[in-house]
Design a protein around this motif. Sequence first.
Motif, PDB file in Angstrom:
ATOM      1  N   TYR A 177       0.838  -1.186   0.000  1.00 46.62           N
ATOM      2  CA  TYR A 177       0.000   0.000   0.000  1.00 46.62           C
ATOM      3  C   TYR A 177       0.885   1.252   0.000  1.00 46.62           C
ATOM      4  CZ  TYR A 177      -2.708  -3.558   2.643  1.00 46.62           C
ATOM      5  OH  TYR A 177      -3.295  -4.710   3.100  1.00 46.62           O
ATOM      6  N   PHE A 178       0.553   2.223  -0.812  1.00 42.27           N
ATOM      7  CA  PHE A 178       1.158   3.544  -0.674  1.00 42.27           C
ATOM      8  C   PHE A 178       0.254   4.600  -1.298  1.00 42.27           C
ATOM      9  CE2 PHE A 178       2.870   2.157  -4.786  1.00 42.27           C
ATOM     10  CZ  PHE A 178       2.840   3.306  -5.569  1.00 42.27           C
ATOM     11  N   THR A 179       0.422   5.821  -0.856  1.00 45.28           N
ATOM     12  CA  THR A 179      -0.303   6.959  -1.418  1.00 45.28           C
ATOM     13  C   THR A 179       0.695   7.757  -2.239  1.00 45.28           C
ATOM     14  OG1 THR A 179       0.050   7.993   0.737  1.00 45.28           O
ATOM     15  CG2 THR A 179      -2.164   7.200   0.266  1.00 45.28           C
ATOM     16  N   ASN A 184      -1.001  11.320  -6.923  1.00 43.09           N
ATOM     17  CA  ASN A 184      -2.156  11.594  -6.064  1.00 43.09           C
ATOM     18  C   ASN A 184      -3.235  10.526  -6.139  1.00 43.09           C
ATOM     19  OD1 ASN A 184      -3.459  13.134  -4.091  1.00 43.09           O
ATOM     20  ND2 ASN A 184      -4.683  14.222  -5.606  1.00 43.09           N
ATOM     21  N   VAL A 185      -2.819   9.283  -6.032  1.00 43.15           N
ATOM     22  CA  VAL A 185      -3.746   8.167  -5.911  1.00 43.15           C
ATOM     23  C   VAL A 185      -3.240   7.239  -4.814  1.00 43.15           C
ATOM     24  CG1 VAL A 185      -4.628   8.168  -8.281  1.00 43.15           C
ATOM     25  CG2 VAL A 185      -2.543   6.883  -7.725  1.00 43.15           C
ATOM     26  N   LEU A 186      -4.156   6.453  -4.244  1.00 45.00           N
ATOM     27  CA  LEU A 186      -3.780   5.395  -3.314  1.00 45.00           C
ATOM     28  C   LEU A 186      -3.685   4.102  -4.097  1.00 45.00           C
ATOM     29  CD1 LEU A 186      -5.118   4.793   0.243  1.00 45.00           C
ATOM     30  CD2 LEU A 186      -5.023   2.886  -1.341  1.00 45.00           C
ATOM     31  N   LEU A 187      -2.591   3.377  -3.923  1.00 43.36           N
ATOM     32  CA  LEU A 187      -2.334   2.133  -4.653  1.00 43.36           C
ATOM     33  C   LEU A 187      -2.307   0.957  -3.693  1.00 43.36           C
ATOM     34  CD1 LEU A 187      -1.714   2.051  -7.772  1.00 43.36           C
ATOM     35  CD2 LEU A 187      -1.276   4.286  -6.739  1.00 43.36           C
ATOM     36  N   ALA A 265      -3.616  -8.356  -8.499  1.00 41.86           N
ATOM     37  CA  ALA A 265      -4.706  -7.386  -8.579  1.00 41.86           C
ATOM     38  C   ALA A 265      -4.192  -6.048  -8.074  1.00 41.86           C
ATOM     39  CB  ALA A 265      -5.913  -7.838  -7.770  1.00 41.86           C
ATOM     40  N   LEU A 266      -4.347  -5.012  -8.882  1.00 43.25           N
ATOM     41  CA  LEU A 266      -3.986  -3.651  -8.490  1.00 43.25           C
ATOM     42  C   LEU A 266      -5.254  -2.842  -8.275  1.00 43.25           C
ATOM     43  CD1 LEU A 266      -1.140  -2.844 -11.060  1.00 43.25           C
ATOM     44  CD2 LEU A 266      -0.925  -3.862  -8.795  1.00 43.25           C
ATOM     45  N   ILE A 267      -5.298  -2.105  -7.201  1.00 39.86           N
ATOM     46  CA  ILE A 267      -6.408  -1.196  -6.923  1.00 39.86           C
ATOM     47  C   ILE A 267      -5.878   0.229  -6.988  1.00 39.86           C
ATOM     48  CG2 ILE A 267      -8.213  -0.518  -5.290  1.00 39.86           C
ATOM     49  CD1 ILE A 267      -7.888  -3.315  -3.999  1.00 39.86           C
ATOM     50  N   TYR A 268      -6.471   1.012  -7.877  1.00 41.21           N
ATOM     51  CA  TYR A 268      -6.170   2.438  -7.987  1.00 41.21           C
ATOM     52  C   TYR A 268      -7.338   3.201  -7.374  1.00 41.21           C
ATOM     53  CZ  TYR A 268      -2.762   1.153 -11.669  1.00 41.21           C
ATOM     54  OH  TYR A 268      -1.728   0.607 -12.394  1.00 41.21           O
ATOM     55  N   LEU A 269      -7.054   4.126  -6.464  1.00 40.64           N
ATOM     56  CA  LEU A 269      -8.132   4.874  -5.803  1.00 40.64           C
ATOM     57  C   LEU A 269      -7.783   6.357  -5.772  1.00 40.64           C
ATOM     58  CD1 LEU A 269     -10.153   3.913  -2.704  1.00 40.64           C
ATOM     59  CD2 LEU A 269      -8.948   6.110  -2.671  1.00 40.64           C
ATOM     60  N   SER A 270      -8.736   7.174  -6.187  1.00 35.36           N
ATOM     61  CA  SER A 270      -8.535   8.626  -6.132  1.00 35.36           C
ATOM     62  C   SER A 270      -9.657   9.262  -5.325  1.00 35.36           C
ATOM     63  CB  SER A 270      -8.499   9.233  -7.536  1.00 35.36           C
ATOM     64  OG  SER A 270      -9.743   9.058  -8.191  1.00 35.36           O
ATOM     65  N   ILE A 271      -9.381  10.407  -4.727  1.00 36.09           N
ATOM     66  CA  ILE A 271     -10.368  11.181  -3.962  1.00 36.09           C
ATOM     67  C   ILE A 271     -10.190  12.653  -4.322  1.00 36.09           C
ATOM     68  CG2 ILE A 271     -11.407  11.606  -1.705  1.00 36.09           C
ATOM     69  CD1 ILE A 271      -9.728   9.412  -0.515  1.00 36.09           C
ATOM     70  N   ALA A 272     -11.295  13.346  -4.508  1.00 35.49           N
ATOM     71  CA  ALA A 272     -11.230  14.787  -4.759  1.00 35.49           C
ATOM     72  C   ALA A 272     -12.505  15.445  -4.251  1.00 35.49           C
ATOM     73  CB  ALA A 272     -11.032  15.078  -6.244  1.00 35.49           C
ATOM     74  N   THR A 273     -12.399  16.742  -3.961  1.00 33.58           N
ATOM     75  CA  THR A 273     -13.540  17.514  -3.472  1.00 33.58           C
ATOM     76  C   THR A 273     -13.751  18.743  -4.352  1.00 33.58           C
ATOM     77  OG1 THR A 273     -12.421  19.096  -2.010  1.00 33.58           O
ATOM     78  CG2 THR A 273     -12.776  16.872  -1.142  1.00 33.58           C
TER      79      THR A 273
END
Length: 826
Positions: A177-179, A184-187, A265-273
Amino acid sequence: MIKINLSKGLLISMLFCLTSVVLAQPGKSQQALKPNEQRYRLWYNKPAANWNEALPIGNGHIGGMVFGNVVQERIQLNEGTIWGGGPNNNLDSAAAPHLTEVRSLLTQKKYAEAQQVANKYLGPKGNSGMPYQLAGNLYIQFPGHEEVTRYSRDLDIAKAVATVSYTYKNVEYKREYFTSFTDNVLLVRLTANKPRMVSCQINLQSPLKQRLTATNNDLILAGSGSDHENQQSKIRFNIIARTKIVGGGSTTDSSGIRVQNADTALIYLSIATNFVNYKDVSAQPYQRALKFLDAAYKKRFNELCRAHLKYYQAYFNRVHLNLGTLNNSQPTDVRIQKFATSRDPQLAELYFQFGRYLLISSSQPSSQPANLQGIWNGELKGPWDSKYTVNINTEMNYWPSEVTQLTELNAPLFNMIGELAETGKSSAKVMYGARGWMLHHNTDIWRVTGVVDGAFWGLWPTANAWLCQHLWEHYLFTGDRKFLQQYYPVMKGAAQYFIDVLQKEPDHGWLVVSPSVSPEHEYIGGRNAVSVTAGATMDNQLVFGLFSNLINASTVLNTDQTFADTLKTLRDKLPPMQVGQYGQLQEWLNDLDSKTDNHRHVSHLYGLFPGSQISPFRQPQLFTAARNSLIYRGDVSTGWSMAWKINLWARLLDGNHAYKLIKDQISPVSKQSGGTYPNLFDAHPPFQIDGNFGCTSGIAEMLLQSHDGAIYLLPALPDEWEQGSISGLMARGGFKIGIQWRNHRIYKLSVYSTLGGQCRLRSNQMLNVKTLKTARGNNTNPYFKTDRISKPVLKIPAMQLAYNQPESWLYDLHTQPGKTYTFLIK
């Protein structure tokens, strides 16, 4: 092997964190790592049982808490701009006459009456600020993984990567896991040592108002912040998760993402406001999040990881500390339990670097400043709303920034100060009838500047002076005149406020801040406790420091001499520091201290640290009085308070006492005081990140000081640090220092000069080096100018304040910019 019994409901639930019990045997990765790879590694042989055992990752914008549960992994998610409410300022337009009344009552010494009026009329109006909130959770469920062996989870703070590994049915599983700082995504990468063995279900959840949908291969959570204290929610945010599968397959719908029989399996996650700034929430959160995700998704995991590592280590690798032999054979939580009674100085080294890791991970040039929990908050309404408490805690967050070479990470703090200088004009004018700007003891992402949490705590109008101290310190460390010129108007605006509000007290004619408090403390206790006062020592020190810094800044910039002359005149009318009946540095204008007072705030010692107004060489009587005050206050306290005391004892040149407090702080949390949670988070309790940053700063102060006219080498070295080395610490004047020592004596010293000029060194041993000349007279380097302060008022004979000044030697070295000077000391 230990069997984990789970109900069917828990297996399928995506809303709760499963706490697993596994073998205490270290995993294969723990055994295989080389000693250097272990040095900066937090590791554990069981999953996190609660939030304070989870491991933090972050990139200034996205924060994650990795729990490491076997059957159902939970990564709790934050984004730095998800706050309750919306743009507002909590001003009190009716405050002015009541402030006048309180001032009058204080002048008449009617303290209880002054407090009653303040409590009734000068509390928060509208709201006490908005809360920082969590985004939600990423859940990853692994059906059937109830029985595992060789479990290990870790956080490598040298790489900013967290890992979980275990064996299940003779298959070795690994999660990374890393951000990403650069994308600017969590992997998350899920792998196994045999093909087709990765199967899981992925879901997103938030306790905030939210809606979950699926578009193509994306799982999308749309949410909003909370309404709070009559403020309607204006924050909107999106979390998007997308997978990339090697082997096997995946399907996505509104119930989640299912991965079947993959190799990887890779999970790409982004967050924005939708947050743009404190007065603008017009951005499009989905488009923002999608842009980040699309750009990152084109890149392979290793490519993203390399870029992330390069960016992060450019900060982290600037400072190296070695305090002794590595002893990382036991899990980190066990080392914490044993630290107070064992000889494990490397844990203090790890804690030092963990503080730097947290600052890099929670405060980036384009992010919000680190708040009361940094960027990690697991609640809808975190402790004290996770706001910016600016009567110590926010400032403490940034104490390590300059000295441990993280100067760029001050940018969010400086940006916030600039914004507060705008919103604070209204509170100065409307509430106090003054020019300039001000704020009270708390603020939030909307930069509110009114009273927060009631007059007893909140009627403290001096935060502007403390925040401006950071601006001047940045100049002293970097020599950046353009920066100083940019922020000079901000400092001037703070000083203009005090020019207009300082009041003449009747007994001596001194100019004082009134009304105010000595933060969060009272001088009359009991049921009708009184905190509101005039001329608190901390306020006097803060205003003195602000005026002095502006006087010096006007000289550097060759501007505003008339204004500087006005400040000199007013500065001479500020109250001097006073030594009371117990030989203590008085906290209030009158001698009201108690020898049995163990309050967590030691505000009157600001002049010792982080200020530089109390010196063993220039004011030995004040120095002794400050020491007496700290002894009376005691060691046991909240986590952040112990961290402040580490810095204070370092400034008092007592390394053993400072290290005793480090051991107190790095100990399991108790009901009586703070301590450290298993994940190395500082405990108030509950978790407050300022204690982590404060301890990092304190360790730096034990090894290097540069506030008192010279660079002091190893000023507070404890007995237990018999040998070691430090490189990369910064001193004022732009000097980068490296020191190696054995038997408590320096044997190698290096000085890198970024700005040139005279480098004056102070040492507790003679430095027999021909190129170092014995110092004469005052230091000619302008970054080491020391301001003369007024003679203290003593309530006891001076002879009772005798101080045995340590023997030390002063040396001068003329330096050129960009050159390194290395000395071998005999």
